[in-house]
Scaffold this motif. Structure first.
Motif: not given
Length: 248
Positions: A100, A104, A130-131, A133-136
């Motif tokens: 993970s 990322e 989820d990753a 989304k977090r990093t756009q």
């Protein structure tokens, strides 16, 4: 022409020069996907072979400066995608927390360089989503996608693409194939994942198999083979931002 967006040419019996020649004869351009630093050093772009660089989730990153090396390879190849990267939650594969963190870090690098990403996701789709989304991250393709319609739509909603491979030619076909017509054809790509996931009847995949995969897909979508080839090539152009004719 045809575009194979993901293959592992170092694992084929044929030389890179022979693969390039075969692809030229079959009007195929292939993206040779990265795996780990020692493999990146072996890669070369030819007329019908392009390179992607990334640390695969199955790789054991023993090189402390692998991320700096990856950035250097990407700098040397201004249109190269980042890949094949991702997450694999199956038993026996590298520690998921480490996967993970590596995933990322590479998504962030791809984002900073505005590069497309080739993603491996096995039993880890929610973590991948989820990753992203977090990093756009919005420039990506999920390779060899075989999940549900709901999952497909979740990836598409983030701006992603889905790639169809040799599994689409087998019986039974992946479950998504029954609902493929409900997805926008403008977000579908093709791949061989050679030599893995070969088409039905073959023991080993080859980039030129994307023609067979495309024919199977065209039949399922009630499209002409030429229209399917043109559309998926245009899709690859849109995601990766290169002409897939010249090396680079």
């Amino acid at each position: 022409m045809w575009v194979d967006i993901n293959a592992h040419l170092e694992k084929l019996d044929d030389s890179i020069e022979q693969v390039n020649q075969d692809c030229a004869t079959s009007d195929v351009t292939v993206i040779w996907s990265g795996f780990q630093p020692s493999q990146w050093a072996q890669m070369q772009a030819l007329d019908h072979v392009r390179c992607a660089f990334g640390l695969h989730p199955h790789a054991d990153a023993k090189v402390p400066d692998w991320l700096d090396r990856l950035a250097a390879y990407l700098d040397d190849h201004p249109t190269a995608p980042v890949g094949e990267i991702g997450l694999d939650a199956r038993v026996g594969f590298p520690d998921f927390a480490r996967q993970s963190a590596q995933f990322e870090a590479q998504l962030a690098l791809a984002k900073s360089l505005d590069r497309a990403v080739i993603i491996h996701a096995v039993k880890a789709h929610q973590a991948v989503l989820d990753a992203l989304k977090r990093t756009q991250t919005t420039r990506f393709v999920v390779h060899a996608f075989s999940g549900s319609l709901e999952l497909a739509r979740a990836y598409l909603a983030l701006g992603g693409y889905l790639s169809c491979g040799g599994l689409t030619t087998r019986v039974p076909a992946p479950r998504i194939m029954a609902q493929l017509a409900e997805l926008p054809i403008s977000r579908i790509l093709l791949e061989s994942d050679a030599p893995d996931l070969p088409v039905s009847g073959k023991a080993q995949g080859h980039p030129c198999d994307v023609r067979h995969i495309g024919q199977a897909l065209a039949e399922r979508l009630s499209l002409s083979v030429q229209d399917l080839a043109d559309q998926t090539t245009a899709n690859a152009q849109a995601l990766f931002g290169c002409d897939f004719v010249q090396s680079g």
